[in-house]
Design an enzyme around this catalytic site. Structure first.
Site, mmCIF file in Angstrom:
data_model
loop_
_atom_site.group_PDB
_atom_site.id
_atom_site.type_symbol
_atom_site.label_atom_id
_atom_site.label_comp_id
_atom_site.label_asym_id
_atom_site.label_seq_id
_atom_site.Cartn_x
_atom_site.Cartn_y
_atom_site.Cartn_z
ATOM 1 N N ASP A 14 44.312 61.498 -33.259
ATOM 2 C CA ASP A 14 45.368 62.378 -32.731
ATOM 3 C C ASP A 14 44.779 63.464 -31.829
ATOM 4 O O ASP A 14 43.636 63.879 -32.013
ATOM 5 C CB ASP A 14 46.125 62.999 -33.919
ATOM 6 N N HIS A 31 44.441 59.942 -23.094
ATOM 7 C CA HIS A 31 44.400 58.610 -23.725
ATOM 8 C C HIS A 31 43.190 57.824 -23.233
ATOM 9 O O HIS A 31 42.537 57.129 -23.995
ATOM 10 C CB HIS A 31 45.696 57.842 -23.446
ATOM 11 N N LEU A 125 32.033 43.958 -39.660
ATOM 12 C CA LEU A 125 32.988 45.075 -39.703
ATOM 13 C C LEU A 125 34.374 44.529 -39.420
ATOM 14 O O LEU A 125 34.571 43.815 -38.432
ATOM 15 C CB LEU A 125 32.623 46.122 -38.637
HETATM 16 C C1 IPE Z 1 50.255 59.438 -35.280
HETATM 17 O O1 IPE Z 1 50.127 60.410 -34.302
HETATM 18 C C2 IPE Z 1 50.255 58.079 -34.664
HETATM 19 C C3 IPE Z 1 48.991 57.669 -34.046
HETATM 20 C C4 IPE Z 1 47.862 58.323 -34.076
HETATM 21 C C5 IPE Z 1 49.028 56.395 -33.384
HETATM 22 P P1 IPE Z 1 51.405 61.090 -33.660
HETATM 23 O O2 IPE Z 1 50.894 62.110 -32.685
HETATM 24 O O3 IPE Z 1 52.340 60.090 -33.133
HETATM 25 O O4 IPE Z 1 52.088 61.793 -34.923
HETATM 26 P P2 IPE Z 1 53.065 63.036 -35.029
HETATM 27 O O5 IPE Z 1 54.180 62.802 -34.069
HETATM 28 O O6 IPE Z 1 52.275 64.246 -34.679
HETATM 29 O O7 IPE Z 1 53.476 63.047 -36.463
HETATM 30 C C1 IPE Z 2 47.110 60.321 -30.226
HETATM 31 O O1 IPE Z 2 47.195 61.398 -29.373
HETATM 32 C C2 IPE Z 2 47.289 59.011 -29.514
HETATM 33 C C3 IPE Z 2 48.455 58.225 -29.927
HETATM 34 C C4 IPE Z 2 49.455 58.624 -30.666
HETATM 35 C C5 IPE Z 2 48.487 56.870 -29.445
HETATM 36 P P1 IPE Z 2 48.602 62.032 -29.014
HETATM 37 O O2 IPE Z 2 49.136 61.366 -27.813
HETATM 38 O O3 IPE Z 2 49.505 62.050 -30.176
HETATM 39 O O4 IPE Z 2 48.154 63.523 -28.642
HETATM 40 P P2 IPE Z 2 48.957 64.857 -28.959
HETATM 41 O O5 IPE Z 2 49.263 64.872 -30.417
HETATM 42 O O6 IPE Z 2 50.188 64.825 -28.117
HETATM 43 O O7 IPE Z 2 48.002 65.951 -28.575
HETATM 44 MG MG MG Z 3 49.876 63.389 -31.656
#
Ligand code: IPE
Ligand code: IPE
Ligand code: MG
Length: 245
Positions: A14, A31, A125
């Protein structure tokens, strides 16, 4: 480091968006940067001998994001598999998925299936990728399969007193995998976001403020070292008291 390597590490990757925003960059840049971290953490897992690594790559809830962002995430998955498949194959990585992958765009789905097929004999793995994953859906999918079997005449392994945890676990997407010993979430968020609700029941939780693109091998080692220091009691008394028992 060799002692007590977790049998299964699950990661909620995240913070890509915030990483980008803080640099004045579009979310896409975050990303992209996150993909590099994936490569690094897979490599570190191989070096350490972690048997199973589960990465939360796309949740069922992530479809809510702007269409362009969803497409980019799918493209990045394609890109990663294209670029890494030969190496993954050579390094002994087996690619698996959890989640309703049939709903992925056709091109991505094909790539994912090809990667699973190409690596199915590997066993160093298990790289388990959560795609279109939702834990409540996973549990309901399991229950519905069981109900179906019961209607059709019987649920294998079910005895007079009902289902056991072991039998139930065999209907989850993670069938055959040990439960995670360690859950890591980057970016400081204190929630599970519908991830592995059943399987994480006794996992050690490690949350770091670092955003996923900044999460490096050293941070991964730090999480594992902290895990190794934890006293996992599973409801019992602590190790010191048990010694004097
Ligand atoms: C959780 O992260 C999903 C992934 C890492 C793929 P999100 O960024 O989507 O979660 P919330 O919205 O903060 O709960
Ligand atoms: C995690 O980073 C990636 C996915 C959910 C695929 P985010 O895109 O949720 O990044 P934030 O939470 O907006 O910073
Ligand atoms: Mg996120």
């Amino acid at each position: 480091m060799e002692n007590k390597i977790p049998r299964h590490i699950a990661i909620i990757m995240d913070g890509n968006g915030r990483w980008a925003r803080e640099r004045g960059l579009p979310r896409a840049a975050g990303h992209r940067a996150g993909v590099k971290t994936v490569r690094e953490i897979v490599k570190a897992s191989l070096d350490l001998g972690v048997p199973v690594l589960t990465l939360y790559a796309f949740s069922q809830e992530n479809w809510k994001r702007p269409k362009e962002e969803v497409s980019l995430l799918m493209e990045l998955l394609d890109y990663f598999l294209n670029k890494e498949i030969d190496r993954l194959k050579k390094e002994g990585v087996r690619v698996r998925t959890i989640g309703r992958i049939e709903a992925l765009p056709e091109r991505t789905l094909k790539k994912v299936k090809a990667a699973m097929e190409a690596t199915r004999h590997n066993d160093k793995l298990i790289l388990n990728v959560a795609l279109n994953y939702g834990a409540r859906t996973e549990i309901l999918d399991a229950v519905n399969q069981i109900v179906e079997k019961a209607r059709a005449g019987g649920v294998p392994g079910m005895n007079g007193s009902g289902l056991t945890e072991e039998v139930f676990s065999n209907y989850l997407y993670t069938k055959g995998l040990p439960d995670p010993d360690l859950l890591i979430r980057t970016s400081g968020e204190m929630r599970l976001s519908n991830f592995l609700l059943w399987q994480l029941s006794y996992a050690e939780i490690y949350i770091t403020k670092k955003y996923w693109p900044d999460f490096a091998r050293e941070d991964y080692l730090k999480a594992i070292r902290e895990y190794q220091r934890r006293d996992r009691r599973f409801g019992d008394i602590c190790a010191e008291d048990a010694a004097g028992r």
